[in-house]
Scaffold this active site. Structure first.
Site, PDB file in Angstrom:
ATOM      1  N   GLU A  74       5.926   2.223  -8.717  1.00  0.00           N
ATOM      2  CA  GLU A  74       5.221   1.239  -9.533  1.00  0.00           C
ATOM      3  C   GLU A  74       3.997   1.808 -10.241  1.00  0.00           C
ATOM      4  O   GLU A  74       3.790   1.576 -11.432  1.00  0.00           O
ATOM      5  CB  GLU A  74       4.789   0.046  -8.666  1.00  0.00           C
ATOM      6  N   SER A  75       3.169   2.506  -9.515  1.00  0.00           N
ATOM      7  CA  SER A  75       1.867   2.893 -10.067  1.00  0.00           C
ATOM      8  C   SER A  75       1.509   4.352  -9.853  1.00  0.00           C
ATOM      9  O   SER A  75       0.457   4.788 -10.336  1.00  0.00           O
ATOM     10  CB  SER A  75       0.762   2.043  -9.427  1.00  0.00           C
TER      11      SER A  75
END
Length: 653
Positions: free
Chosen positions: A503-504
């Site tokens: 995700e990040s």
């Protein structure tokens, strides 16, 4: 012994030790003074700002404060002083900020000769300053050079910056643009769907034929179907091909089937730029394929009969897999270009499909399981072979990292991060990476990894394609928090860690275009509902940038998805990315498919890659942390396309 008499290696060690001592003694004080200086600059407290700036002369971020002084005093500074500063820091981000202020000042005060010199020292890429530079040339009598720049700047499909108006006014008073240039820009504006600009440019068209083509374009805009009546479109006119493509795309918004039929009918009858034909073929193919529309397979065959577009070719196979048409799927794989046929994805499916077509066939996954990928790990799991990680140590020594960390730009990055100026730190990284060698970028990635700047280390490895440098590509940030919340939610720790990695890349301040925030990229509405349900303290969106809150909520939501989909981690992972409602829709439409076929036929490319990456990352983390790895659970593996006996009997070589 005097440092000058030491070997270079010894000198480096002594210098590093001295720097470390000074840092330990003064760093906290310098950081506090730096923050006070920023406050003073913002409050326009000149005396305090200058006093603090002078006291920080040896601090890595002193140039940022010096640049603020120069920008603040631009009216009274000599241009030589500004030029000298830019000479010292030619590539630093704050140098660009100073140059914008400098050029604005010189333009405002009409110091054209100094503007020209300043521009030559450090040109800026934006249209505003390019136009101002050309206008300065005009004022200095360099008319030919100025007009050459004016023509280039004018000929774009969008409106230029207002700063270009004085240049364009003089240029147009001299009889410009030519008929060819006016026509060229009109079609750039039309292609960009900038109708307001196109209307303006229509007035500049000089030739009758160009005016007629423009009128036909606006007719297509108002009534797209009308341009296909009475043979208005001519085969040899490339602009008529553009008009047809534009009109067909507009028709597709209301009736995709009618538009596709029209495109397939008109495509051979018109001259269409290859790029536009490619884009329209891809547009219709994806609309039909990802929507699993009726006759999608036939439409894709007509759009790309020669397997020229790899993406369309792959979707032909996915449509066949969704129909569980194993014969056709296998035949289509055989028609892929060699580069795709030999990818782990289609090598896997080729072997699986051979077994589905002929149950007596024993799949051979030897060419697949060597790959560090979803399908490589899947075949390793099926066959019981070791997972292949292909780890390669970077071979960067601690001494190399210590030496590299002393570079001024790297030291500035470190201090910007310490002062929570992450955006500025990333600007420093980008400036460094734009001119660095691959080895320097890899070294820098290892240095910032040591600071805990994991997302930038991951991006650095990705930029230079250091795919096997797993030390920095797969860190574990906030492990105590993941341990705590995974245990509380009764989910495997590796799963949320892999989610955060995908995700990040562990960027706690990450924010998506859709508004998802933090390490595990939670939407504020989802976070609010999850917090209420699980009694997690949460009041405002900014708290999603706090790792404890984000991981507490992210793991809770993951656990909800796992329960919702009866313990199936594949469906739960897809739901975390695309939302549970979409996954329910996909299951209702294609839930009878084998699990691997269901994954491969997920209509969102992002979600398909997401699921495969998260599951694969979990294997990598488990292997590297000496936990027993498993791509799929026993229950999930039982849902694969291969039958049980084939999995048992599959040979290794």
């Amino acid at each position: 012994m005097h440092i000058a008499q030491c070997s270079s290696k010894t000198a480096l060690v002594l210098t590093a030790a001295l720097f470390s001592t000074l840092t330990t003694a003064n760093l906290a004080s310098d950081r506090a003074n730096y923050q006070q200086a920023l406050t003073a600059f913002n409050a326009e407290n000149t005396a305090q700002a200058d006093k603090l700036t002078a006291s920080l002369r040896g601090y890595p971020l002193h140039p940022y404060l010096e640049a603020k002084q120069l920008r603040r005093d631009i009216d009274s500074n000599s241009d030589t002083k500004v030029a000298d500063f830019l000479e010292r820091y030619p590539n630093a981000p704050f140098a660009r900020d100073l140059q914008t202020t400098r050029l604005n000042h010189l333009h405002k005060t009409q110091q054209w000769s100094k503007f020209h010199s300043a521009w030559q020292q450090k040109p800026l890429s934006s249209a505003k300053y390019r136009c101002q530079a050309a206008f300065a040339d005009l004022k200095l009598g360099k008319r030919k050079a100025a007009f050459t720049q004016a023509a280039q700047l004018w000929n774009v499909g969008s409106s230029q910056h207002d700063a270009c108006d004085p240049l364009f006014k003089v240029w147009m008073q001299a009889g410009n643009p030519s008929a060819e240039l006016a026509r060229e820009r009109f079609w750039k504006a039309a292609d960009a769907r900038n109708l307001r600009l196109a209307r303006y440019l229509e007035k500049l068209l000089k030739r009758k034929a160009d005016k007629q083509d423009a009128a036909l374009f606006f007719k297509a805009s108002a009534n797209p179907e009308s341009v296909f009546e009475e043979k208005q479109l001519k085969k040899r006119n490339v602009h008529h091909g553009s008009i047809a493509a534009y009109a067909i795309r507009k028709i597709a918004r209301k009736d995709i089937y009618k538009a596709a039929d029209l495109w397939l009918d008109m495509r051979p009858k018109l001259t269409i730029e290859p790029r536009k034909a490619y884009n329209l073929n891809r547009y219709f193919a994806m609309r039909f394929a990802k929507g699993y529309r009726k006759n999608a397979a036939q439409v894709l065959d007509q759009l790309d009969p020669g397997f020229a577009d790899d993406k369309i070719s792959e979707w032909k196979i996915r449509l066949a897999l969704a129909e569980q048409n194993w014969d056709r799927s296998l035949t289509l794989i055989g028609q892929l270009p060699a580069s795709l046929q030999n990818s782990s994805r289609w090598l896997y499916w080729k072997e699986v499909l051979k077994q589905r077509v002929n149950p007596r066939y024993t799949p051979n996954f030897a060419g697949v399981r060597q790959d560090r990928s979803f399908y490589g790990f899947l075949t390793s799991e099926i066959t019981g072979a070791p997972y292949q990680l292909h780890y390669e140590a970077a071979g960067i020594t601690e001494q190399e990292k210590a030496s590299f960390a002393q570079r001024a730009d790297i030291a500035r990055m470190r201090e910007l991060l310490a002062n929570e100026q992450v955006y500025e730190a990333r600007r420093e990284w980008n400036a460094m990476a734009s001119k660095a060698s691959k080895r320097d970028i890899q070294t820098a990635s290892h240095v910032v990894y040591g600071w805990g700047w994991y997302d930038q280390a991951i991006r650095g490895a990705s930029k230079i394609k250091a795919w096997n440098d797993l030390d920095i590509r797969f860190p574990v940030a906030h492990k105590p928090l993941f341990d705590k919340w995974s245990q509380d939610r009764n989910i495997d720790i590796t799963w949320p860690i892999s989610i955060a990695r995908q995700e990040s890349a562990y960027d706690r301040y990450a924010k998506s275009h859709a508004g998802a925030q933090g390490l595990m990229q939670l939407m504020p509405a989802t976070a609010k509902a999850t917090a209420k349900k699980h009694k997690v303290p949460y009041k405002k969106r900014a708290e999603l940038f706090e790792p404890d809150t984000n991981i507490a909520l992210g793991t809770a939501y993951l656990a909800e998805m796992l329960k919702l989909f009866d313990g199936n981690r594949v469906y739960a992972t897809a739901a975390y990315n695309a939302g549970p409602h979409r996954v329910k829709q996909w299951l209702a439409a294609r839930g009878e498919l084998p699990l691997d076929a269901w994954i491969e036929t997920i209509p969102f490319d992002e979600t398909r890659n997401y699921v495969q990456n998260v599951l694969s990352f979990a294997v990598i983390y488990d292997v590297r942390n000496q936990r027993k790895p498993s791509l799929l659970s026993t229950a999930e593996e039982a849902l694969l396309a291969l039958n049980g006996s084939a999995r048992v009997e599959t040979r290794y070589d």
